[in-house]
Enzyme design. Structure first.
Site, PDB file in Angstrom:
ATOM      1  N   LYS A  49       0.884  -1.077  -0.146  1.00  0.00           N
ATOM      2  CA  LYS A  49      -0.024   0.112   0.094  1.00  0.00           C
ATOM      3  C   LYS A  49       0.603   0.969   0.283  1.00  0.00           C
ATOM      4  CE  LYS A  49      -3.336  -0.612   2.362  1.00  0.00           C
ATOM      5  NZ  LYS A  49      -4.421  -0.535   3.141  1.00  0.00           N
ATOM      6  N   ARG A 116      -3.215   3.331   8.191  1.00  0.00           N
ATOM      7  CA  ARG A 116      -3.573   2.252   7.684  1.00  0.00           C
ATOM      8  C   ARG A 116      -2.113   1.299   7.940  1.00  0.00           C
ATOM      9  NH1 ARG A 116      -4.687   4.801   2.323  1.00  0.00           N
ATOM     10  NH2 ARG A 116      -6.020   3.080   1.859  1.00  0.00           N
ATOM     11  N   GLY A 125      -8.061  -8.144   4.616  1.00  0.00           N
ATOM     12  CA  GLY A 125      -9.252  -8.653   5.780  1.00  0.00           C
ATOM     13  C   GLY A 125      -9.011  -8.205   6.681  1.00  0.00           C
ATOM     14  N   MET A 127      -6.008  -6.938   8.319  1.00  0.00           N
ATOM     15  CA  MET A 127      -5.188  -6.197   9.375  1.00  0.00           C
ATOM     16  C   MET A 127      -5.630  -5.167   9.728  1.00  0.00           C
ATOM     17  SD  MET A 127      -0.869  -7.041   8.928  1.00  0.00           S
ATOM     18  CE  MET A 127      -1.093  -6.153   7.566  1.00  0.00           C
ATOM     19  N   ARG A 361      -3.303  -1.425  -6.880  1.00  0.00           N
ATOM     20  CA  ARG A 361      -2.283  -2.084  -6.579  1.00  0.00           C
ATOM     21  C   ARG A 361      -2.492  -2.557  -7.940  1.00  0.00           C
ATOM     22  NH1 ARG A 361      -5.625  -4.617  -1.532  1.00  0.00           N
ATOM     23  NH2 ARG A 361      -7.687  -4.419  -2.508  1.00  0.00           N
ATOM     24  N   HIS A 477      -3.455 -33.120   7.374  1.00  0.00           N
ATOM     25  CA  HIS A 477      -3.638 -34.255   6.655  1.00  0.00           C
ATOM     26  C   HIS A 477      -4.535 -34.316   5.644  1.00  0.00           C
ATOM     27  CE1 HIS A 477      -4.405 -38.759   6.801  1.00  0.00           C
ATOM     28  NE2 HIS A 477      -3.864 -39.071   6.772  1.00  0.00           N
ATOM     29  N   SER A 794      16.825 -41.473 -17.733  1.00  0.00           N
ATOM     30  CA  SER A 794      15.234 -40.932 -17.291  1.00  0.00           C
ATOM     31  C   SER A 794      15.307 -41.006 -15.945  1.00  0.00           C
ATOM     32  CB  SER A 794      14.568 -41.407 -17.762  1.00  0.00           C
ATOM     33  OG  SER A 794      13.110 -41.262 -17.558  1.00  0.00           O
TER      34      SER A 794
HETATM   35  P1  ADP Z   1      -8.458  -2.637   3.891  1.00  0.00           P
HETATM   36  O1  ADP Z   1      -6.819  -2.562   3.140  1.00  0.00           O
HETATM   37  O2  ADP Z   1      -8.711  -3.280   4.735  1.00  0.00           O
HETATM   38  O3  ADP Z   1      -8.532  -1.426   2.369  1.00  0.00           O
HETATM   39  P2  ADP Z   1      -6.893   0.683   3.848  1.00  0.00           P
HETATM   40  O4  ADP Z   1      -6.455   1.533   4.767  1.00  0.00           O
HETATM   41  O5  ADP Z   1      -7.225   0.902   2.384  1.00  0.00           O
HETATM   42  O6  ADP Z   1      -7.671  -0.878   4.350  1.00  0.00           O
HETATM   43  O7  ADP Z   1      -8.492   1.359   4.788  1.00  0.00           O
HETATM   44  C1  ADP Z   1     -10.001   1.352   4.760  1.00  0.00           C
HETATM   45  C2  ADP Z   1     -10.892   2.141   4.102  1.00  0.00           C
HETATM   46  O8  ADP Z   1     -10.422   3.166   4.610  1.00  0.00           O
HETATM   47  C3  ADP Z   1     -10.366   2.130   2.932  1.00  0.00           C
HETATM   48  O9  ADP Z   1     -12.175   2.253   1.824  1.00  0.00           O
HETATM   49  C4  ADP Z   1      -9.444   3.355   2.258  1.00  0.00           C
HETATM   50  O10 ADP Z   1     -10.156   3.797   0.788  1.00  0.00           O
HETATM   51  C5  ADP Z   1     -10.153   4.520   3.321  1.00  0.00           C
HETATM   52  N1  ADP Z   1      -9.210   5.371   3.968  1.00  0.00           N
HETATM   53  C6  ADP Z   1      -8.383   4.990   4.323  1.00  0.00           C
HETATM   54  N2  ADP Z   1      -7.708   6.430   5.039  1.00  0.00           N
HETATM   55  C7  ADP Z   1      -8.432   7.325   4.251  1.00  0.00           C
HETATM   56  C8  ADP Z   1      -8.043   8.432   4.319  1.00  0.00           C
HETATM   57  N3  ADP Z   1      -7.339   9.316   4.655  1.00  0.00           N
HETATM   58  N4  ADP Z   1      -8.887   9.313   4.174  1.00  0.00           N
HETATM   59  C9  ADP Z   1     -10.269   8.958   3.458  1.00  0.00           C
HETATM   60  N5  ADP Z   1     -10.795   7.642   3.490  1.00  0.00           N
HETATM   61  C10 ADP Z   1      -9.406   6.722   3.990  1.00  0.00           C
HETATM   62 MG    MG Z   2      -8.083  -0.652   1.217  1.00  0.00          MG
END
Ligand code: ADP
Ligand code: MG
Ligand code: MG
Length: 910
Positions: A49, A116, A125, A127, A361, A477, A794
Site C-alpha cells: 500500500k 493504515r 481483511g 489487518m 495495486r 492430513h 530418465s
Molecule cells: P484495507 O487494506 O482493509 O482496504 P485501508 O487502509 O485501505 O484498509 O482503509 C480502509 C478504508 O478506509 C478504505 O476504503 C480506504 O479507502 C479508507 N481510507 C483510508 N485512509 C483514508 C483517508 N486518509 N481518507 C479517507 N479514507 C481513507
Molecule cells: Mg484498502
C-alpha cells in the site's frame, strides 16, 4: 500537538511494554518515508500500500499527503516491544501539518489522519486501519466549522474513530458498538446510518465513550498524538494476530516480513451528497473483459463500501452524479494501467466534488481472467507475448482444466471452506471410512465427511469422490493426502457441526445425514446441498479438438499463450502413458512422445493367470511356455502405442514392481487354503500360490526384488519384453522405441541387460535406444560410469525422493507429513515439488557427470515432478532435454517450460 512526548504504546487494558525509545540497535536507520520519497519497488520496506501510494504521488495523481513507517520499524517493535523512530515520526508529522496548514487534532481547525496497515503481500481483511485519528472532544467542533458548520459530519467522524479505535487498538468487542448504533437508529426512527442527525450522533458518541471506558478502564484518549502512537502500535501488533498468522500459513507468506503503517491525511467522503467513496477495477477481475468495474457509495467513509452497510451503486452511475470526478477517475485509471501495464484495483474518495486516490495495486484476478487480460494487453501493445506467458502460471492453467459446477440453477450453498485439492465432486455424504468403502463397493459415489482425517481414514479417502473436513487448512492430513491422490478436497469448513456419532452434520439450519447428496468444489472451497451438474472445462474441450479456439475468449487466450510458450521452450514435453487411448489423448494435449510406459499395467486383468504361471513355473519349459504366451500380448500393446505415437519416441520401461504384487494377498490365500483343508478338500493351485507368496514375502518390497534385479534373476523375462518391443517396432512405420531399465544402481547391471537386449535387437533392422532410469541415489552418484552403457537417462524422481529422504511414500504422507509442513521442515511435500537442495542435487550431479562422460546422452524425467510447475523450472535449469508427465499435466508442463525459458533469457518488457 505534535509534541515529542512519548506514550505507552499499548492500550492500558493490555499489560505491555514500557515507553518507546528512539533508535534501534544503535544503527542509524531510516524508519519513516514521506510518500514523495518512496516508489513501487520498495514493497519490502514500505509494504504494497505504501509503495503504491508513493508511486501514485510521484505520478502526480491526487493522493492525500502522508508518510509510511517501515516494515523494519514493525519488526523492531515486535521484537523489542518498543517503537523505534519516534523522532522521525514527529518530524514527518510536522511536515505533514505544514503541508496541510493544520495541526493534528488542533481544536479550532484539526488535521485528521488515517493509520493504515499495509504488508508486502496483500492480506485482505486481516489487518487493521483506523480512520479520523486526531479527533477529540475539543476538536470535533473545529471539524464541524471546517466543514461549513456541518455538525452531523463531525460527530459521525468522531463516532467512527471511537468505534474503530476501540475495536482495533483496545480490543473492545465490535458488537457492542454495533448494538449501540442499532439502538440509536431505532430511537431516531431510521434504518440507515445516514438517517442519524447531529444530535443522534452526539448521543451515540457518548454511548461509545462509555463502552470504551467500561472495557478499557480509561477514558477515550484526548491527546491526538497518543491516539496516533497507540494506533500505529496496534497496526504493527495486528501482524501477529491469530487470523493473520493463520492466513499467512495457508497462503505460504513468510511470517517474518512485518507490516508497514501508512499515516495519511484524511479526506472525507461523508460530507454530504456531493461526497462519497468507492472501489474499482480497471478491467473485470472475474472474466478479464475490458471495461470499468466498481462500486460507489455516496456520503460515506471508506470502510462502508466493503462492509456492505448500504447498497452501493455501480460505478458507471457516478457519471450522471458527478461527471467531472468520473471523467477524472477514468483518465487516472488509464494512467495507472499504462503505468503498471496491468489490471489495477483502486480505492478512491470524493470530497465535495474533489477526487482523491487512496490506494492502488496490481489487482488479483481469477485464473481465467489472467489469461484473457494477458492477451488483451498484448493486443493493446502494452506487453509482448513473452510477458504474457510470464504473467500466467501452470497452476492457473491446471485450475482451468478441472471440470466445474454449473451454478446456473443457483444451488443452495451450505458453506465454504478451504479449497485444498481442486475438482468438482458429487456424492452421498458418509461419516465413516468403512462405510465409504462399503458404499463405494456397491457402486455409490460418496463424499467422506470428517472433522479431520487421520491415517485410519485412508481407505475411505481412496474410495470417496471427495473429502470434506471441518478442521485444518491446506497442510492438514486431509489436504496433503488428497492432493497426493489427486482427489477433490475441501477442508477447514469450520461452520460445519459434524456429529460422527449421529452420522450427520449441521450448518446454517440444514441437517445433512449419511446418504444425502452433497457437491464439493475443491477449487473454490464451496459446498452445496444436492447434486450440482458438472460441466467439462472448455479448455479441455479445446485440447480435445472439440472446441474451436476462436469460439471462446478464454480458450483463444490459452491457445495463443501456449502456442508462444511452445515456441520459446527448450524442454520437450512427453507423457506417461500405457494405453493407446492415453497416448492419443496426450498427443492431442501436445505430448511429443512417451517418456514412460509402465509395462506392469499390461500384466493385470486376464493376464494375471499367465503371470501366476510364470511365477509358479518349476521347470524351464513351464516358464518359457508362459513367457511365450505373454509375448504376442505384449507385442500388441506396444504396436498400439507405436501407432498412436508414430514419428515420436516411446520409452518403454521393462517390468519394475516385485512380482508378488501380481499374486493375491497372503491373508486371503491362507484363509482359502485353511477352509479347503478343513473341509477335507485339496487346495491345489491355491496351496502353490500360498507357498509362492510366503516364499516371495519381503520386509521392504520397495527395496527388494524389483526392477533390473528381476531381469537379472528371472531368465527370459526381460528378453520377452525386449522381443515384443522390437517386433512391434519392426511392424509399425515410423516407430521410435526406447528401452528403459528401471532401478539400476551399478553400470554392471545395465551392461548385462544391454548385452542381452542388443542380441535380440540385432535380429531386426530397427534402431532402438537403450537407457536407464536414475532413481537409486547410487546411480546418480556413479552417473559417469553408468553413462557408458546408456543412450539416455530418465530421472525417476519419485523413487529418488523416497530413497534420497528414506521416506516410504505410502506411509509418510498420511503418517506425519502434516507435522513436517506445520514445523516448516519443508514448505511443500517433496513428492509434490522436487526438493532442489537434496534430491535436486542428485539430479544435477547425474546430469553433469553423465554429460561429461558422454556428451550425446539424452536426459529426461518421468516422475510426477515432470508436471509440477516449480519442478519444471528446475529441470530446465539443470539442462534436461524433456519432462514426461500424465496426459492432463502436459499443457501445464508446456506452459511452464516456456515460462522457464523466458525467465532465463529475459524479456525487454520486464
Ligand atoms: P484495507 O487494506 O482493509 O482496504 P485501508 O487502509 O485501505 O484498509 O482503509 C480502509 C478504508 O478506509 C478504505 O476504503 C480506504 O479507502 C479508507 N481510507 C483510508 N485512509 C483514508 C483517508 N486518509 N481518507 C479517507 N479514507 C481513507
Ligand atoms: Mg484498502
Ligand atoms: Mg521407480
Amino acid at each position: 500537538m505534535a509534541t515529542n512526548q512519548k506514550h505507552d504504546l499499548r492500550c492500558p487494558a493490555h499489560p505491555g511494554p514500557k515507553r518507546g525509545l528512539s533508535g534501534y540497535g544503535g544503527v542509524v536507520q531510516k524508519f519513516v518515508y514521506d510518500f514523495e520519497e518512496g516508489n513501487r519497488d520498495l514493497k519490502d520496506l514500505l509494504g504494497g500500500k505504501g509503495a503504491n501510494l508513493a508511486e501514485m504521488t510521484n505520478l502526480g495523481l491526487p493522493v492525500p499527503p502522508g508518510f509510511t513507517i517501515t516494515t523494519d520499524a514493525c519488526r523492531a517493535f515486535l521484537e523489542t516491544g518498543e517503537m523505534p523512530g519516534q523522532d522521525e515520526i514527529s518530524k514527518h508529522l510536522a511536515a505533514l501539518e505544514e503541508k496541510m496548514g493544520r495541526r493534528l487534532g488542533e481544536p479550532a481547525d484539526p488535521l485528521l489522519v488515517s493509520v493504515r496497515s499495509g504488508a508486502k503481500f496483500s492480506m485482505p481483511g486481516m489487518m487493521e486501519t483506523v480512520l479520523n485519528v486526531g479527533l477529540t472532544d475539543d476538536s470535533v467542533a473545529g471539524l464541524a466549522a471546517q466543514a461549513g458548520d456541518d455538525e452531523r459530519f463531525a460527530w459521525d467522524s468522531y463516532r467512527r474513530l471511537i468505534q474503530m479505535f476501540g475495536k482495533t487498538v483496545c480490543d473492545v468487542p465490535g458488537e457492542e458498538f454495533e448494538h449501540a448504533l442499532d439502538d440509536a437508529k431505532h430511537r431516531a426512527g431510521t434504518r440507515e446510518d445516514v438517517g442519524l442527525k447531529a444530535e443522534h450522533l452526539k448521543g451515540l458518541v457518548a454511548d461509545y465513550k462509555r463502552i470504551f471506558s467500561e472495557h478499557t478502564g480509561r477514558d477515550f484518549p484526548q491527546d491526538p498524538r497518543e491516539q496516533l502512537d497507540l494506533a500505529v502500535g496496534a497496526v504493527f501488533r495486528s501482524w501477529n494476530a491469530d487470523r493473520a498468522v493463520l492466513y499467512r500459513r495457508q497462503e505460504r507468506i513468510p511470517s517474518n516480513l512485518g507490516t508497514a503503517v501508512n499515516v495519511v491525511a484524511m479526506v472525507f467522503g461523508n460530507l454530504g451528497a456531493d461526497s462519497g467513496t468507492g472501489v474499482a477495477f480497471t478491467r473485470d477481475p472475474a472474466t478479464g473483459e475490458r471495461g470499468v468495474y466498481g462500486d460507489y457509495l455516496a456520503n460515506a467513509q471508506g470502510e462502508d463500501v466493503v462492509a456492505g452497510i448500504r447498497n452501493t451503486m455501480p460505478l458507471q452511475d457516478l457519471e450522471q452524479r458527478d461527471k467531472a470526478s468520473y471523467d477524472q477517475l477514468m483518465s487516472i485509471m488509464t494512467t495507472l494501467e499504462e503505468h503498471y501495464k496491468d489490471l489495477c484495483d483502486i480505492e478512491f474518495t470524493i470530497e465535495r466534488g474533489k477526487l482523491w486516490m487512496l490506494q492502488t495495486r496490481v489487482g488479483k484476478r481469477t485464473a481465467a481472467a489472467a489469461f484473457v487480460i494477458a492477451t488483451h494487453l498484448v493486443d493493446e501493445g502494452v506487453i509482448d507475448l513473452d510477458e504474457a506467458v510470464h504473467r500466467v502460471s501452470g497452476a492457473q492453467l491446471a485450475q482451468l482444466m478441472f471440470p466445474t459446477f454449473d451454478l446456473s440453477a443457483e444451488p443452495a450453498q451450505l458453506t465454504r471452506g478451504v479449497g485444498a485439492s481442486p475438482g468438482a465432486a458429487v456424492g452421498k455424504a458418509v461419516f465413516d471410512a468403512q462405510h465409504a468403502v462399503a458404499m463405494a463397493k456397491e457402486g455409490e459415489q460418496v463424499i467422506l465427511v470428517r472433522r479431520e482425517t487421520n491415517p485410519d481414514d485412508l481407505p475411505g479417502m481412496i474410495a470417496a469422490q471427495g473429502i470434506l473436513t471441518s478442521r485444518g487448512g491446506k497442510t492438514s492430513h486431509a489436504a496433503v493426502v488428497a492432493r497426493g491422490m489427486g482427489k477433490t478436497c475441501v477442508c477447514g469448513a469450520d461452520e460445519l457441526d459434524v456429529n460422527l456419532h449421529k452420522g450427520q452434520f449441521t450448518v446454517g439450519g440444514h441437517v445433512v445425514s449419511e446418504g444425502d447428496v452433497i457437491s464439493v468444489d475443491g477449487t473454490t472451497g464451496r459446498v452445496y446441498l444436492g447434486e450440482v451438474p458438472v460441466q467439462p472445462s472448455p479448455v479441455v474441450q479445446y485440447f480435445e479438438g472439440t472446441l474451436d479456439p476462436q469460439a471462446d475468449p478464454l480458450v483463444s487466450a490459452v491457445h495463443r499463450i501456449l502456442t508462444h510458450a511452445d515456441e520459446r521452450r527448450r524442454l520437450r514435453v512427453r507423457t506417461n502413458a500405457d494405453t493407446g487411448e492415453d497416448a492419443a489423448r496426450a498427443r492431442r494435449f501436445g505430448a511429443q512422445g512417451i517418456g514412460l510406459c509402465r509395462t506392469e499395467h499390461m500384466f493385470l486383468g486376464e493376464r494375471r493367470a499367465l503371470v501366476e504361471r510364470l511365477i509358479l513355473a518349476r521347470t524351464t519349459e513351464q516358464r518359457e511356455a508362459a513367457l511365450a504366451e505373454l509375448l504376442p500380448l505384449q507385442r500388441e500393446d506396444f504396436t498400439e502405442l507405436f501407432r498412436e505415437m508414430a514419428g515420436l519416441p516411446v520409452t518403454v520401461r521393462l517390468i519394475d514392481p516385485p512380482l508378488h504384487e501380481f499374486l493375491p494377498p497372503l491373508e486371503d490365500l491362507a484363509v482359502k487354503v485353511a477352509v479347503a483343508e478343513e473341509r477335507g478338500e485339496d487346495p491345489g493351485h491355491d496351496r502353490d500360490l500360498l507357498d509362492a507368496v510366503r516364499r516371495m514375502h519381503e520386509e521392504n518390497p520397495m527395496l527388494g526384488l524389483r526392477g533390473v534385479r528381476l531381469g537379472l534373476v528371472i531368465p527370459g523375462l526381460f528378453a520377452m519384453q525386449v522381443r515384443a518391443i522390437v517386433e512391434a517396432a519392426a511392424a509399425v512405420p515410423d516407430a521410435h522405441p526406447e528401452i528403459m531399465v528401471p532401478l539400476v544402481g551399478a553400470v554392471q547391471e545395465l551392461e548385462t541387460i544391454r548385452a542381452e537386449a542388443e542380441k535380440i535387437i540385432g535380429e531386426f533392422a530397427v534402431d532402438v535406444k537403450i537407457g536407464t532410469m536414475i532413481e537409486v541415489p547410487r546411480a546418480a552418484l556413479t552417473a559417469g560410469d553408468i553413462a557408458q552403457a546408456a543412450d539416455f537417462f530418465s530421472f525417476g524422481t519419485n523413487d529418488l525422493t523416497q530413497m534420497g529422504w528414506g521416506f516410504s511414500r505410502d506411509d509418510v504422507e498420511g503418517a506425519f507429513f502434516w507435522r513436517y509442513l506445520e514445523l516448516g521442515i519443508f514448505g511443500v511435500s517433496p513428492f509434490e515439488s522436487i526438493d532442489r537442495d537434496g534430491v535436486g542435487r542428485l539430479v544435477r550431479i547425474a546430469v553433469d557427470e553423465g554429460r561429461a562422460a558422454r556428451p550425446e546422452l539424452h536426459f529426461g524425467v518421468c516422475g510426477e515432478h515432470g508436471g509440477d510447475p516449480d519442478s519444471v523450472h528446475f529441470f530446465h535449469e539443470v539442462g534436461l532435454d524433456y519432462v514426461s508427465c500424465s496426459p492432463f499435466r502436459v499443457p501445464v508442463a508446456r506452459l511452464e517450460a516456456g515460462r522457464a525459458a523466458i525467465e532465463t533469457t529475459g524479456s525487454d518488457s520486464r
